[in-house]
Write an enzyme that holds these catalytic residues in place. Sequence first.
Site, PDB file in Angstrom:
ATOM      1  N   ASP A   1      -3.173   5.488  -2.555  1.00 57.96           N
ATOM      2  CA  ASP A   1      -4.115   6.485  -2.060  1.00 57.96           C
ATOM      3  C   ASP A   1      -4.156   7.652  -3.041  1.00 57.96           C
ATOM      4  OD1 ASP A   1      -5.459   8.456  -0.663  1.00 57.96           O
ATOM      5  OD2 ASP A   1      -4.237   8.303   1.144  1.00 57.96           O
TER       6      ASP A   1
ATOM      7  N   TYR B   1       0.840  -1.190   0.000  1.00 57.80           N
ATOM      8  CA  TYR B   1       0.000   0.000   0.000  1.00 57.80           C
ATOM      9  C   TYR B   1       0.878   1.244   0.000  1.00 57.80           C
ATOM     10  CZ  TYR B   1      -3.477   3.412   1.594  1.00 57.80           C
ATOM     11  OH  TYR B   1      -4.304   4.510   1.698  1.00 57.80           O
TER      12      TYR B   1
ATOM     13  N   HIS C   1      -7.576   4.194  -4.484  1.00 54.13           N
ATOM     14  CA  HIS C   1      -8.843   4.555  -3.831  1.00 54.13           C
ATOM     15  C   HIS C   1      -9.055   6.060  -3.859  1.00 54.13           C
ATOM     16  CE1 HIS C   1      -7.152   5.910   0.068  1.00 54.13           C
ATOM     17  NE2 HIS C   1      -6.412   4.831   0.103  1.00 54.13           N
TER      18      HIS C   1
END
Length: 304
Positions: free
Chosen positions: A92, A51, A119
Amino acid sequence: MTGLLAASTSAADKRIALRAGLTSDRIQRLPGAFNPLVARLIQEIGFEGVYVSGAVVSAELALPDIGLTTLTEVAERGRQIARVTDLPVLIDADTGFGEPMSAARTVTLLEDAGIAGAHFEDQVNPKRCGHLDGKAVVPVPEMVRRLRAAVAARRDPNFVICARTDAAGIEGIDAAIDRAKAYAEAGADLIFTEALRTPADFERFRAAVDIPLLANMTEFGKSELISAQVLEKIGYNAVIYPVSTLRLAMFAAEAGLREIFDHGTQAGLLDRMQHRSRLYELLQYERYNEFDSDIFNFALGKDQ
């Protein structure tokens, strides 16, 4: 050279792997990587994905997480991390860096960077850290436009579009569930439920929403720290640990720097440092040496 200078797995295959993982019976664990070397460590240890946190990209630039970073900065850090790992990278993308057209452009740049998914959140721009008070969310139709633009811009159908809702702490869980359903209808593949507090909250969300769900297990926030095993039993499909590695590294760095400042030497810190040999192992020094030997292992004849 396979897997040496860059990952051996293509971006297309990483996206396929992320989608397959989200529809499997196993929760996908994605620790945050604050640089490419950490991403390599995440892969070596055996996690399912990596991530890239917007809060971490901001913090690395000594900026608060309030929407000050640019699409270019975030995409480039994502590219650097995706380049070195065979794992899928979820990034992100904040609020899409502007209007719906900006969200569309964001998708194209992240695809080009080799990212597996991104996202987009329903906060008002400029956004705030998801676990702080004082957030505001946009009306549902505005977020739906943001998501539809992102979905429409996608060239690889396996690129995962994740919709994050921050509404639970503002409008309540029922409103957040209604938003999640609207976002799924708009084309989101995954729903990120931000700042839920207890396992019961996560269970309630899972019972109400049909598509894959992502949990955020960030430290010092509003959510109780729930194990991956429990989240998997609840039925969550993915979990991120966005800032954990940065917090670990910064805590160690600060303690070490203070000791050097106080004592004038790092001699007492050696047992708390990664050894040179371990760093070289992660960097695959030996394989680079072998490659050099293979390339330059020839001799010129007298007539050359």
